[in-house]
Design a protein around this motif. Structure first.
Motif, PDB file in Angstrom:
ATOM      1  N   ALA A 268       0.831  -1.209   0.000  1.00 16.59           N
ATOM      2  CA  ALA A 268       0.000   0.000   0.000  1.00 16.59           C
ATOM      3  C   ALA A 268       0.863   1.255   0.000  1.00 16.59           C
ATOM      4  CB  ALA A 268      -0.928  -0.007   1.212  1.00 16.59           C
ATOM      5  N   VAL A 269       1.954   1.240   0.749  1.00 18.44           N
ATOM      6  CA  VAL A 269       2.866   2.389   0.778  1.00 18.44           C
ATOM      7  C   VAL A 269       3.498   2.602  -0.591  1.00 18.44           C
ATOM      8  CG1 VAL A 269       5.088   3.170   1.679  1.00 18.44           C
ATOM      9  CG2 VAL A 269       3.329   2.374   3.245  1.00 18.44           C
ATOM     10  N   TYR A 270       3.926   1.525  -1.246  1.00 22.08           N
ATOM     11  CA  TYR A 270       4.504   1.641  -2.595  1.00 22.08           C
ATOM     12  C   TYR A 270       3.517   2.281  -3.565  1.00 22.08           C
ATOM     13  CZ  TYR A 270       8.611  -1.290  -1.625  1.00 22.08           C
ATOM     14  OH  TYR A 270       9.794  -1.790  -1.152  1.00 22.08           O
ATOM     15  N   VAL A 271       2.299   1.759  -3.583  1.00 19.11           N
ATOM     16  CA  VAL A 271       1.306   2.251  -4.538  1.00 19.11           C
ATOM     17  C   VAL A 271       0.964   3.707  -4.254  1.00 19.11           C
ATOM     18  CG1 VAL A 271      -1.076   1.974  -5.334  1.00 19.11           C
ATOM     19  CG2 VAL A 271       0.353  -0.044  -4.961  1.00 19.11           C
ATOM     20  N   TYR A 272       0.717   4.023  -2.991  1.00 13.54           N
ATOM     21  CA  TYR A 272       0.351   5.403  -2.654  1.00 13.54           C
ATOM     22  C   TYR A 272       1.502   6.360  -2.938  1.00 13.54           C
ATOM     23  CZ  TYR A 272      -1.395   9.402  -0.061  1.00 13.54           C
ATOM     24  OH  TYR A 272      -1.819  10.658   0.285  1.00 13.54           O
ATOM     25  N   ASN A 273       2.733   5.938  -2.675  1.00 16.59           N
ATOM     26  CA  ASN A 273       3.899   6.778  -2.946  1.00 16.59           C
ATOM     27  C   ASN A 273       3.988   7.110  -4.435  1.00 16.59           C
ATOM     28  OD1 ASN A 273       6.604   7.927  -2.104  1.00 16.59           O
ATOM     29  ND2 ASN A 273       7.278   6.410  -3.602  1.00 16.59           N
ATOM     30  N   TYR A 274       3.757   6.112  -5.273  1.00 15.15           N
ATOM     31  CA  TYR A 274       3.791   6.340  -6.722  1.00 15.15           C
ATOM     32  C   TYR A 274       2.686   7.315  -7.156  1.00 15.15           C
ATOM     33  CZ  TYR A 274       3.161   5.434 -11.702  1.00 15.15           C
ATOM     34  OH  TYR A 274       2.996   5.585 -13.054  1.00 15.15           O
ATOM     35  N   LEU A 275       1.481   7.118  -6.635  1.00 17.83           N
ATOM     36  CA  LEU A 275       0.367   7.979  -7.027  1.00 17.83           C
ATOM     37  C   LEU A 275       0.587   9.422  -6.595  1.00 17.83           C
ATOM     38  CD1 LEU A 275      -2.662   5.643  -6.182  1.00 17.83           C
ATOM     39  CD2 LEU A 275      -1.671   6.117  -8.428  1.00 17.83           C
ATOM     40  N   LEU A 276       1.084   9.613  -5.370  1.00 16.10           N
ATOM     41  CA  LEU A 276       1.263  10.982  -4.883  1.00 16.10           C
ATOM     42  C   LEU A 276       2.419  11.682  -5.593  1.00 16.10           C
ATOM     43  CD1 LEU A 276      -0.252  12.679  -2.823  1.00 16.10           C
ATOM     44  CD2 LEU A 276       1.584  12.244  -1.197  1.00 16.10           C
ATOM     45  N   ASN A 277       3.487  10.951  -5.910  1.00 16.62           N
ATOM     46  CA  ASN A 277       4.578  11.552  -6.670  1.00 16.62           C
ATOM     47  C   ASN A 277       4.123  11.941  -8.070  1.00 16.62           C
ATOM     48  OD1 ASN A 277       6.483  11.403  -4.646  1.00 16.62           O
ATOM     49  ND2 ASN A 277       7.262   9.411  -5.286  1.00 16.62           N
ATOM     50  N   SER A 278       3.283  11.111  -8.676  1.00 17.08           N
ATOM     51  CA  SER A 278       2.746  11.455  -9.996  1.00 17.08           C
ATOM     52  C   SER A 278       1.893  12.714  -9.924  1.00 17.08           C
ATOM     53  CB  SER A 278       1.921  10.290 -10.544  1.00 17.08           C
ATOM     54  OG  SER A 278       2.704   9.121 -10.675  1.00 17.08           O
ATOM     55  N   LEU A 279       1.111  12.841  -8.838  1.00 15.60           N
ATOM     56  CA  LEU A 279       0.300  14.039  -8.657  1.00 15.60           C
ATOM     57  C   LEU A 279       1.176  15.270  -8.473  1.00 15.60           C
ATOM     58  CD1 LEU A 279      -2.466  15.355  -8.236  1.00 15.60           C
ATOM     59  CD2 LEU A 279      -2.306  14.741  -5.814  1.00 15.60           C
ATOM     60  N   LEU A 280       2.264  15.127  -7.709  1.00 16.89           N
ATOM     61  CA  LEU A 280       3.177  16.259  -7.505  1.00 16.89           C
ATOM     62  C   LEU A 280       3.807  16.706  -8.816  1.00 16.89           C
ATOM     63  CD1 LEU A 280       4.955  18.160  -5.759  1.00 16.89           C
ATOM     64  CD2 LEU A 280       6.544  16.234  -5.484  1.00 16.89           C
ATOM     65  N   LEU A 281       4.302  15.768  -9.602  1.00 16.33           N
ATOM     66  CA  LEU A 281       4.958  16.124 -10.856  1.00 16.33           C
ATOM     67  C   LEU A 281       3.958  16.686 -11.868  1.00 16.33           C
ATOM     68  CD1 LEU A 281       7.343  13.062 -11.256  1.00 16.33           C
ATOM     69  CD2 LEU A 281       7.910  15.345 -10.444  1.00 16.33           C
ATOM     70  N   GLY A 282       2.712  16.200 -11.817  1.00 14.74           N
ATOM     71  CA  GLY A 282       1.705  16.729 -12.722  1.00 14.74           C
ATOM     72  C   GLY A 282       1.239  18.124 -12.342  1.00 14.74           C
ATOM     73  N   ALA A 283       1.099  18.372 -11.041  1.00 14.21           N
ATOM     74  CA  ALA A 283       0.629  19.677 -10.583  1.00 14.21           C
ATOM     75  C   ALA A 283       1.723  20.736 -10.612  1.00 14.21           C
ATOM     76  CB  ALA A 283       0.063  19.548  -9.163  1.00 14.21           C
ATOM     77  N   PHE A 284       2.974  20.307 -10.395  1.00 13.44           N
ATOM     78  CA  PHE A 284       4.105  21.247 -10.370  1.00 13.44           C
ATOM     79  C   PHE A 284       5.215  20.703 -11.265  1.00 13.44           C
ATOM     80  CE2 PHE A 284       1.875  21.496  -6.332  1.00 13.44           C
ATOM     81  CZ  PHE A 284       1.621  22.853  -6.210  1.00 13.44           C
ATOM     82  N   PRO A 285       5.113  20.926 -12.580  1.00 17.14           N
ATOM     83  CA  PRO A 285       6.109  20.367 -13.511  1.00 17.14           C
ATOM     84  C   PRO A 285       7.528  20.842 -13.242  1.00 17.14           C
ATOM     85  CG  PRO A 285       4.172  21.192 -14.677  1.00 17.14           C
ATOM     86  CD  PRO A 285       4.054  21.671 -13.268  1.00 17.14           C
ATOM     87  N   GLU A 286       7.686  21.995 -12.623  1.00 19.17           N
ATOM     88  CA  GLU A 286       9.036  22.499 -12.373  1.00 19.17           C
ATOM     89  C   GLU A 286       9.819  21.640 -11.399  1.00 19.17           C
ATOM     90  OE1 GLU A 286       6.189  24.591  -9.541  1.00 19.17           O
ATOM     91  OE2 GLU A 286       6.260  24.003 -11.650  1.00 19.17           O
ATOM     92  N   THR A 287       9.116  20.808 -10.593  1.00 18.14           N
ATOM     93  CA  THR A 287       9.813  19.936  -9.647  1.00 18.14           C
ATOM     94  C   THR A 287      10.497  18.762 -10.339  1.00 18.14           C
ATOM     95  OG1 THR A 287       7.773  18.670  -9.270  1.00 18.14           O
ATOM     96  CG2 THR A 287       8.216  20.522  -7.796  1.00 18.14           C
ATOM     97  N   ALA A 288      10.248  18.561 -11.631  1.00 19.22           N
ATOM     98  CA  ALA A 288      10.850  17.443 -12.358  1.00 19.22           C
ATOM     99  C   ALA A 288      12.218  17.780 -12.917  1.00 19.22           C
ATOM    100  CB  ALA A 288       9.928  16.997 -13.492  1.00 19.22           C
ATOM    101  N   THR A 289      12.650  19.009 -12.793  1.00 19.20           N
ATOM    102  CA  THR A 289      13.930  19.433 -13.365  1.00 19.20           C
ATOM    103  C   THR A 289      14.884  19.876 -12.262  1.00 19.20           C
ATOM    104  OG1 THR A 289      13.136  21.717 -13.656  1.00 19.20           O
ATOM    105  CG2 THR A 289      12.822  20.181 -15.497  1.00 19.20           C
ATOM    106  N   LEU A 290      16.185  19.729 -12.520  1.00 15.20           N
ATOM    107  CA  LEU A 290      17.217  20.199 -11.602  1.00 15.20           C
ATOM    108  C   LEU A 290      17.636  21.603 -12.036  1.00 15.20           C
ATOM    109  CD1 LEU A 290      19.456  17.007 -11.209  1.00 15.20           C
ATOM    110  CD2 LEU A 290      17.538  17.761  -9.804  1.00 15.20           C
ATOM    111  N   ARG A 291      17.463  22.537 -11.129  1.00 13.95           N
ATOM    112  CA  ARG A 291      17.773  23.928 -11.481  1.00 13.95           C
ATOM    113  C   ARG A 291      19.092  24.361 -10.839  1.00 13.95           C
ATOM    114  NH1 ARG A 291      12.529  23.560 -10.109  1.00 13.95           N
ATOM    115  NH2 ARG A 291      12.897  24.364  -8.001  1.00 13.95           N
TER     116      ARG A 291
END
Length: 291
Positions: A268-291
Motif C-alpha cells: 500500500a505504501v509503494y502504490v500510494y507513494n507512486y500515485l502521490l509523486n505522480s500528482l506532484l509532478l503533474g501539478a508542479f512540472p518544475e519539480t521534475a527538473t534540476l535547477r
C-alpha cells in the motif's frame, strides 16, 4: 424422537434438527476466500477507518494516556533503526551512486539539487514508512492479535468497553503523528548523509551543496512530503489494527496476521507513494527538473 425415527443425534444434527424437535441455529457465513478475499478485507479496513474517525471526534476524549503510551512505543522501536537505515542508505544510494551518475555528466556540483528529489521526495519518506510499518506496526498488530486469540477483546466488549475508542483511536493517531515527526528528523539525517558523500567522495563544498539544494527546494515539496508520510502512518495503522483485531488460530494465527500486515502495508505504501509523486509532478512540472 430419535428412537422412533431410527436416527441418532449425530444424523439429526447434520440435518439441522436437534433431539426434541429443536432447530439448530444457523451458522454465520464464512468470509470470502480465494481471489475475492481481498474485497472483504478492503471493505473491512474501510469500515474500520470510518469507525475510528467517528470515534476520534466524538466525546469523551479519554484516550490521551493510551495515545502517549503508543507514541512512546513507536519512538523506542523505530528511532534507532530509522537513524541507521537513513544514514547508510542516503550515503550509499543518492550520495555515492547518484553522485557517480552526475560525475559522468561532470555535474557533481548539482548534488544539492539532486538531494531534493532523492531525499525529500523519495528516500526519507520511503524509509520512514518501511521502518515504522516493520517495527511499530507489527508490534501493534501482534499486541492486538494476542489479545484477540486470548479472548481479551471479547471480555472487554462484554464489560461495555468501546474497543474502537479505547484501543484503535490512540494507535491510529500515534502512528500518524509519529510518522510525521520522524519524517522531518529522517529527512534531515538523509540530507546529512548525502552531504557527507558529497564532501568525502566527490570533493565538493558544503556551500555549493546548500546553494543548489535551496534553489530547487519549494513549498510544494514540503506539503507533499508531509501529506505523504501522514497518510503512510494512517495506512499502516488501519492495516495493522485490522489484521490484529481479526487474528485467529492461536499463536500461529497471530504470526500470520503480522506477516500479512507487513506485506499489505509495504504494498500500500509503494502504490500510494507512486500515485502521490505522480500528482506532484503533474501539478508542479518544475519539480521534475534540476535547477
Amino acid at each position: 424422537m430419535a428412537t422412533q425415527t431410527g436416527l441418532g443425534p449425530a444424523t439429526l444434527r447434520e440435518r439441522g434438527t436437534l433431539p426434541g424437535g429443536l432447530r439448530e441455529a444457523p451458522k454465520p457465513p464464512k468470509g470470502l476466500t480465494g481471489p475475492l478475499g481481498w474485497v472483504e478485507q478492503l471493505t473491512g479496513m474501510t469500515l474500520l477507518t470510518l469507525q475510528v474517525m467517528k470515534a476520534a471526534i466524538s466525546p469523551p476524549y479519554n484516550w490521551g494516556g493510551e495515545f502517549i503510551e503508543q507514541c512512546w512505543l513507536v519512538t523506542k522501536r523505530a528511532f534507532i533503526p530509522l537513524l541507521f537505515c537513513t544514514l547508510v542508505f542516503s550515503y550509499g544510494a543518492p550520495g555515492v551512486s547518484g553522485g557517480s551518475i552526475l560525475s559522468t555528466l561532470a555535474t557533481t556540483d548539482r548534488l544539492g539539487a539532486f538531494a531534493v528529489m532523492a531525499s525529500v521526495r523519495e528516500l526519507a519518506t520511503w524509509i520512514n514508512g518501511m521502518v515504522v510499518a516493520g517495527v511499530a506496526g507489527t508490534a501493534i498488530c501482534a499486541d492486538l492479535g494476542a489479545r484477540k486469540v486470548r479472548d481479551e477483546l471479547d471480555a472487554l466488549a462484554v464489560l461495555g468497553t468501546d474497543l474502537v475508542k479505547v484501543l484503535l483511536v490512540p494507535r491510529f493517531i500515534a502512528l500518524g503523528v509519529m510518522t510525521v515527526i520522524f519524517n522531518y528528523w529522517n529527512t534531515a539525517i538523509s540530507l546529512v548523509g548525502q552531504l557527507i558523500a558529497d564532501i568525502a567522495v566527490w570533493n565538493e563544498t558544503s556551500a555549493g551543496y546548500v546553494s543548489t539544494f535551496a534553489s530547487n527546494f519549494t513549498i510544494a515539496e514540503v506539503v507533499f512530503n508531509t501529506l505523504k508520510v501522514l497518510t503512510f502512518g494512517f495506512i499502516i495503522a488501519v492495516v495493522c489494527c485490522y489484521k490484529g483485531m481479526n487474528a485467529k488460530g492461536g499463536a500461529a494465527g497471530v504470526g500470520r496476521a503480522v506477516n500479512q500486515a507487513v506485506v499489505v502495508s509495504f504494498c500500500a505504501v509503494y502504490v500510494y507513494n507512486y500515485l502521490l509523486n505522480s500528482l506532484l509532478l503533474g501539478a508542479f512540472p518544475e519539480t521534475a527538473t534540476l535547477r
